[in-house]
Design a protein around this motif. Structure first.
Motif, PDB file in Angstrom:
ATOM      1  N   ILE A   1       0.845  -1.198   0.000  1.00  0.00           N
ATOM      2  CA  ILE A   1       0.000   0.000   0.000  1.00  0.00           C
ATOM      3  C   ILE A   1       0.876   1.242   0.000  1.00  0.00           C
ATOM      4  N   LEU A   2       1.877   1.225   0.883  1.00  0.00           N
ATOM      5  CA  LEU A   2       2.758   2.387   0.994  1.00  0.00           C
ATOM      6  C   LEU A   2       3.527   2.610  -0.301  1.00  0.00           C
ATOM      7  N   LYS A   3       4.003   1.508  -0.892  1.00  0.00           N
ATOM      8  CA  LYS A   3       4.745   1.615  -2.146  1.00  0.00           C
ATOM      9  C   LYS A   3       3.893   2.223  -3.240  1.00  0.00           C
ATOM     10  N   LEU A   4       2.607   1.833  -3.269  1.00  0.00           N
ATOM     11  CA  LEU A   4       1.702   2.329  -4.297  1.00  0.00           C
ATOM     12  C   LEU A   4       1.312   3.777  -4.059  1.00  0.00           C
ATOM     13  N   GLY A   5       1.654   4.286  -2.895  1.00  0.00           N
ATOM     14  CA  GLY A   5       1.295   5.666  -2.588  1.00  0.00           C
ATOM     15  C   GLY A   5      -0.133   5.830  -2.099  1.00  0.00           C
ATOM     16  N   LEU A   6      -0.780   4.709  -1.756  1.00  0.00           N
ATOM     17  CA  LEU A   6      -2.125   4.810  -1.169  1.00  0.00           C
ATOM     18  C   LEU A   6      -1.975   5.148   0.308  1.00  0.00           C
ATOM     19  N   SER A   7      -2.933   5.887   0.837  1.00  0.00           N
ATOM     20  CA  SER A   7      -2.857   6.230   2.257  1.00  0.00           C
ATOM     21  C   SER A   7      -3.627   5.221   3.092  1.00  0.00           C
ATOM     22  N   PRO A   8      -2.935   4.553   4.022  1.00  0.00           N
ATOM     23  CA  PRO A   8      -3.656   3.641   4.918  1.00  0.00           C
ATOM     24  C   PRO A   8      -4.653   4.450   5.743  1.00  0.00           C
ATOM     25  N   THR A   9      -5.748   3.812   6.132  1.00  0.00           N
ATOM     26  CA  THR A   9      -6.734   4.497   6.975  1.00  0.00           C
ATOM     27  C   THR A   9      -6.659   3.892   8.374  1.00  0.00           C
ATOM     28  N   ILE A  10      -7.449   4.420   9.260  1.00  0.00           N
ATOM     29  CA  ILE A  10      -7.471   3.867  10.606  1.00  0.00           C
ATOM     30  C   ILE A  10      -7.973   2.416  10.573  1.00  0.00           C
ATOM     31  N   VAL A  11      -8.799   2.104   9.588  1.00  0.00           N
ATOM     32  CA  VAL A  11      -9.258   0.713   9.457  1.00  0.00           C
ATOM     33  C   VAL A  11      -8.070  -0.203   9.163  1.00  0.00           C
ATOM     34  N   THR A  12      -7.166   0.265   8.288  1.00  0.00           N
ATOM     35  CA  THR A  12      -5.965  -0.515   7.992  1.00  0.00           C
ATOM     36  C   THR A  12      -5.191  -0.797   9.284  1.00  0.00           C
ATOM     37  N   TYR A  13      -4.978   0.259  10.067  1.00  0.00           N
ATOM     38  CA  TYR A  13      -4.204   0.104  11.301  1.00  0.00           C
ATOM     39  C   TYR A  13      -4.929  -0.785  12.304  1.00  0.00           C
ATOM     40  N   ASN A  14      -6.234  -0.595  12.427  1.00  0.00           N
ATOM     41  CA  ASN A  14      -6.995  -1.441  13.361  1.00  0.00           C
ATOM     42  C   ASN A  14      -6.882  -2.908  12.968  1.00  0.00           C
ATOM     43  N   THR A  15      -6.917  -3.141  11.657  1.00  0.00           N
ATOM     44  CA  THR A  15      -6.844  -4.513  11.176  1.00  0.00           C
ATOM     45  C   THR A  15      -5.475  -5.123  11.481  1.00  0.00           C
ATOM     46  N   LEU A  16      -4.422  -4.316  11.312  1.00  0.00           N
ATOM     47  CA  LEU A  16      -3.083  -4.820  11.625  1.00  0.00           C
ATOM     48  C   LEU A  16      -2.948  -5.098  13.122  1.00  0.00           C
ATOM     49  N   ILE A  17      -3.523  -4.228  13.935  1.00  0.00           N
ATOM     50  CA  ILE A  17      -3.493  -4.457  15.385  1.00  0.00           C
ATOM     51  C   ILE A  17      -4.226  -5.755  15.711  1.00  0.00           C
ATOM     52  N   PHE A  18      -5.351  -5.957  15.029  1.00  0.00           N
ATOM     53  CA  PHE A  18      -6.081  -7.216  15.218  1.00  0.00           C
ATOM     54  C   PHE A  18      -5.196  -8.407  14.845  1.00  0.00           C
ATOM     55  N   ALA A  19      -4.432  -8.246  13.749  1.00  0.00           N
ATOM     56  CA  ALA A  19      -3.562  -9.342  13.299  1.00  0.00           C
ATOM     57  C   ALA A  19      -2.550  -9.708  14.383  1.00  0.00           C
ATOM     58  N   PHE A  20      -1.943  -8.713  15.009  1.00  0.00           N
ATOM     59  CA  PHE A  20      -0.994  -8.993  16.088  1.00  0.00           C
ATOM     60  C   PHE A  20      -1.691  -9.648  17.274  1.00  0.00           C
ATOM     61  N   CYS A  21      -2.891  -9.170  17.566  1.00  0.00           N
ATOM     62  CA  CYS A  21      -3.655  -9.752  18.677  1.00  0.00           C
ATOM     63  C   CYS A  21      -3.975 -11.218  18.402  1.00  0.00           C
ATOM     64  N   LYS A  22      -4.315 -11.466  17.150  1.00  0.00           N
ATOM     65  CA  LYS A  22      -4.720 -12.822  16.755  1.00  0.00           C
ATOM     66  C   LYS A  22      -3.603 -13.834  17.038  1.00  0.00           C
ATOM     67  N   ILE A  23      -2.344 -13.420  16.821  1.00  0.00           N
ATOM     68  CA  ILE A  23      -1.251 -14.356  17.093  1.00  0.00           C
ATOM     69  C   ILE A  23      -0.655 -14.111  18.490  1.00  0.00           C
ATOM     70  N   GLU A  24      -1.433 -13.431  19.298  1.00  0.00           N
ATOM     71  CA  GLU A  24      -1.111 -13.219  20.713  1.00  0.00           C
ATOM     72  C   GLU A  24       0.172 -12.432  20.947  1.00  0.00           C
ATOM     73  N   LYS A  25       0.476 -11.527  20.003  1.00  0.00           N
ATOM     74  CA  LYS A  25       1.627 -10.635  20.213  1.00  0.00           C
ATOM     75  C   LYS A  25       1.074  -9.305  20.723  1.00  0.00           C
ATOM     76  N   LEU A  26       0.687  -9.316  21.985  1.00  0.00           N
ATOM     77  CA  LEU A  26      -0.018  -8.146  22.516  1.00  0.00           C
ATOM     78  C   LEU A  26       0.903  -6.959  22.746  1.00  0.00           C
ATOM     79  N   THR A  27       2.147  -7.237  23.106  1.00  0.00           N
ATOM     80  CA  THR A  27       3.088  -6.133  23.308  1.00  0.00           C
ATOM     81  C   THR A  27       3.317  -5.417  21.984  1.00  0.00           C
ATOM     82  N   VAL A  28       3.487  -6.224  20.934  1.00  0.00           N
ATOM     83  CA  VAL A  28       3.680  -5.638  19.606  1.00  0.00           C
ATOM     84  C   VAL A  28       2.445  -4.841  19.205  1.00  0.00           C
ATOM     85  N   ALA A  29       1.271  -5.418  19.480  1.00  0.00           N
ATOM     86  CA  ALA A  29       0.016  -4.753  19.106  1.00  0.00           C
ATOM     87  C   ALA A  29      -0.090  -3.393  19.793  1.00  0.00           C
TER      88      ALA A  29
END
Length: 780
Positions: free
Chosen positions: A489-517
């Motif tokens: 996304i960043l390479k393409l020059g698209l701007s991530p939204t808060i939904v993008t970030y929330n989803t990534l945080i969810f991804a970290f939570c899903k694999i139980e990396k809460l500190t990273v999240a």
DNA sequence: ATAGGGTTAG
């Protein structure tokens, strides 16, 4: 393969038992495999068909490749050096540009503006953004003395602006300024329109006035709309009032309505109402459009009673509500979840002799899909066809999305083919439906492939499509996939939204990396992005899942401090954490807090609380929560009933559980298999085999898909308590529905027969085992 | 100048 089938090895490898004859479960597995493309050679999978069509490049989901850039070919050929060297290619390209610019000047001389328009549009489209400096240079060096040159310069600015290449447009404008050329008002209008979200609009307006350029009929509307969009409501109102005071223009309805619309869409109903009252005091009456704007404003706020009041008011003023008024009304009802009322309005409108259009039908179709009322969807589609309305892109997208959500991908594909055959081309919305359904099935490889294909074929891909696929990766726990796509996304020059970030945080939570999240949350904050209620709720839920209620409460307090309003999901998570800590009274307090702050608890909220009480085996409270759900007009979910039946069985009140189940069935409540099998297990354990058999029979006859696990659970319990005859009945039921016992279950039953000395049954069972090939050859 | 479709958390 051939070797192995002829000569079976004399050892227990592979360690699993050979596959049994076709059974219910293996048939289901085959179906699942088919869905997941495990058997790609034979499956006629609709999703695969979509992908194959797409792969061919001219499939229905892809636009024809009409967006290829002409110059890319010549540049590529030049670089390869196969046909001509780079210098020659460049010269040819420049010759082509010059020829086209010359055409433009010639056309300008004859006043053929439309034709210049299309030549320039084609050319700028091919050249892309960043091409303005080279065009300016060409114009300056080659066409300076043409008398028509200022028209071409102006149109160049205009087209750049309209193609949303705003930097190029401003570059040309500044060059014009240095050459003492004047841009036209329509160019200024276009620039203002494209910059409407920024405060540069005001600068352009000042330039228009400073240069004494006469405004057009759109200029003020664009300016007012822009001020509203930037939340400068007071400025917009003052500008409008100034304009009226100056009597410079007759303030027309359109400008007034533009202002009203801007105010209503900016969520400022008070300002809009005040303004309309002022206008009425000056003797200027609202027209139907103004009323519609106000009515829609109330709809956006969810205030349907105000919508009805205004409709009455406009009728009293002698204005007749039009189709748009009714469409807003229908939309409002549908948004409240009351499609029936929406359909009722439709009947009323038709009775008044007003024909609905495709927009109104789209609203109803979308709402019916959301409710899963597929029968009524088809009824409306029939109506649309009978009337002869033509389906447009939005209507088709709703169908595709609806069918995808219901898992009916074949239907979605048919709709897609249909729309393409009618020359209605899919856009980003349509692709989103396909991508979500691929992701939902866990087919991330296919989803990713599809997305990359869209991007590389030069079609519109937007951040939402990327968010959908990132979420797909997150849901299956593939953080690397999610992050890789994020980088893309960043390479393409698209701007991530808060939904993008929330989803990534969810991804970290899903694999139980809460500190990273949580670290990720801090990072986005450092970058000036504001977390939302979803951000916090995601993290809080993960902390609850990890048994860290304290961290959850810390985050909860943090969001309150930041004035991020918790919603029903947030509160449910808080309650879940408190229940986990055994702080049930505190959880009930939270429920009360919710009521006070006007947030309605939903079924899941109550289920969470109920689960808390079930865990401490408090039947009374569990049922009190059930009653409270009913009092609040909330239909309990299958999970609610599972919890209640489970707690009754756990406390040994098996008959009570069965009576409860029967009463639910009498009321027509749909239950999950779990509710039944829980009671069967309890009946087997409590020595009530007769009832267990009857209930199990009911499960099968209700059409549930039963598995070997369901049978094993009953048979194991019965054998343990020496109900061998009853266990045999279960075994017969099992064979009857086509499920064979596995090795473990056979052992249990054989042991029970031996214990009871039922040798005849034992031999019969052993014969069956041999005949059916349940056991591996070497141990027979 | 007014009406319709897509993404995240329990």
């Amino acid at each position: 393969m051939l070797f192995r089938s002829k000569f079976r090895p004399f050892c227990r490898f592979p360690p699993q038992l050979p596959a049994p004859k076709p059974t219910i479960s293996s048939a289901a597995a085959a179906e699942a495999a088919d869905e997941l493309f495990i058997d790609s050679s034979t499956s006629k999978n609709p999703v695969r068909e979509i992908l194959t069509l797409a792969k061919r490049g001219h499939g229905p989901l892809f636009l024809p490749p009409n967006r290829t850039r002409v110059d890319r070919q010549s540049r590529g050929a030049g670089k390869d050096g196969n046909f001509m060297d780079w210098e020659v290619a460049r010269t040819r390209l420049e010759d082509a540009r010059l020829a086209r610019l010359e055409t433009c000047h010639a056309l300008a001389r004859e006043g053929r503006l439309k034709e210049i328009n299309s030549v320039l549009q084609q050319m700028l489209h091919e050249e892309g953004s960043g091409s303005a400096p080279s065009f300016c240079e060409l114009l300056q060096n080659n066409f300076r003395d043409w008398d028509s040159c200022s028209i071409v310069w102006d149109m160049l600015t205009n087209i750049y602006s309209r193609l949303e290449m705003i930097h190029d447009a401003l570059y040309v404008l500044s060059k014009m300024d240095s050459l003492n050329m004047q841009a036209s008002i329509s160019t200024y209008d276009s620039l203002m329109y494209n910059l409407r979200h920024t405060d540069m609009v005001w600068d352009i307006y000042k330039e228009i006035r400073a240069r004494g350029v006469t405004h057009s009929e759109y200029t003020y509307d664009i300016l007012i709309d822009s001020l509203c969009k930037q939340q400068r409501l007071q400025d917009a109102i003052s500008f409008f009032q100034d304009m009226q005071g100056r009597k410079e223009v007759k303030s027309c309805n359109v400008t007034f309505n533009t202002l009203m619309s801007g105010l209503c869409n900016a969520g400022s109903m008070e300002e809009a109402l005040k303004l309309s009252e002022d206008m009425e005091k000056d003797g200027i009456l609202l027209d139907v459009v103004a009323y519609n704007i106000l009515i829609n404003g109330y709809r956006l706020l969810g205030l349907m009673s105000e919508v009805s009041k205004l409709i009455n008011m406009m009728t009293l003023q002698g204005l007749r509500p039009d189709l748009i008024t009714y469409t807003i009304l229908i939309t409002g009802h549908c948004e409240k979840g009351d499609v029936e009322e929406g359909l009722r309005v439709r009947r009323e409108v038709i009775a008044r002799g007003i024909q609905l259009n495709i927009v109104a039908y789209s609203v109803l179709l979308n709402a019916l899909f959301k409710k899963g009322k597929i029968g009524e969807v088809h009824q409306l589609l029939g109506e649309i066809e009978a009337i002869g309305l033509h389906m447009d892109l939005v209507a088709y997208s709703i169908l595709i999305h609806g069918y995808c959500k219901l898992g009916e991908i074949e239907r979605a594909l048919q709709v897609c083919q249909m729309m393409c055959s009618k020359q209605v081309m899919p856009n980003s919305f349509t692709h989103g439906a396909t991508l979500s359904s691929l992701c939902k099935k866990g087919m991330l490889v296919e989803a990713r492939w599809y997305l990359d294909n869209l991007a590389s074929s030069g079609q519109m891909v937007d951040i939402i499509l990327y968010n959908i696929v990132i979420d797909g990766y997150a849901k299956i726990g593939d953080v690397d996939g999610a992050l890789e796509l994020y980088e893309q996304i960043l390479k393409l020059g698209l701007s991530p939204t808060i939904v993008t970030y929330n989803t990534l945080i969810f991804a970290f939570c899903k694999i139980e990396k809460l500190t990273v999240a949580e670290h990720f949350l801090r990072q986005i904050e450092l970058n000036g992005i504001n977390p939302t209620v979803v951000t916090y709720t995601t993290l809080m839920n993960a902390f609850v899942g990890a048994g860290n209620t304290d961290s959850m409460l810390r985050l909860f307090n943090e969001m309150i401090e930041k004035a991020i309003m918790p919603n029903v999901i947030t509160y449910s998570v808080v309650m879940k954490g408190l229940c986990k800590q055994g702080r049930l009274q505190k959880a009930i307090d939270i429920l009360k807090d919710m009521h006070i702050s006007g947030i309605c608890a939903d079924q899941i909220t109550y289920n969470i609380l109920m689960q808390g009480f079930c865990e401490v085996q408090n039947i009374e409270m569990a049922f009190r929560i059930h009653d409270e759900m009913l009092q609040h007009n909330l239909m309990p979910t299958p999970v609610t009933y599972n919890l209640l039946i489970n707690i009754l069985c756990l406390k040994g009140k098996v008959d009570c559980a069965e009576k409860f189940l029967d009463s639910l069935l009498d009321k027509g409540v749909r239950l999950r298999k779990f509710a039944y099998t829980t009671i069967v297990k309890a009946q087997c354990a409590k020595g009530m085999p007769g009832k267990a058999i009857m209930l199990f029979d009911k499960i099968i006859r209700s059409g549930f898909e039963v598995s070997i696990k369901d049978f094993s659970a009953a048979i194991n319990r019965l054998c343990k308590r020496n109900f061998v005859n009853e266990a045999t009945i279960f075994l017969k039921m099992m064979l009857y529905v086509g499920i064979y016992p596995d090795e473990e279950l056979c052992t249990v039953i054989c042991s029970a027969f031996i214990k009871k000395n039922e040798l005849q049954s034992l031999f019969a069972l052993q014969a069956m085992i041999v005949k059916s090939g349940i056991l591996a050859p070497d141990i027979q």
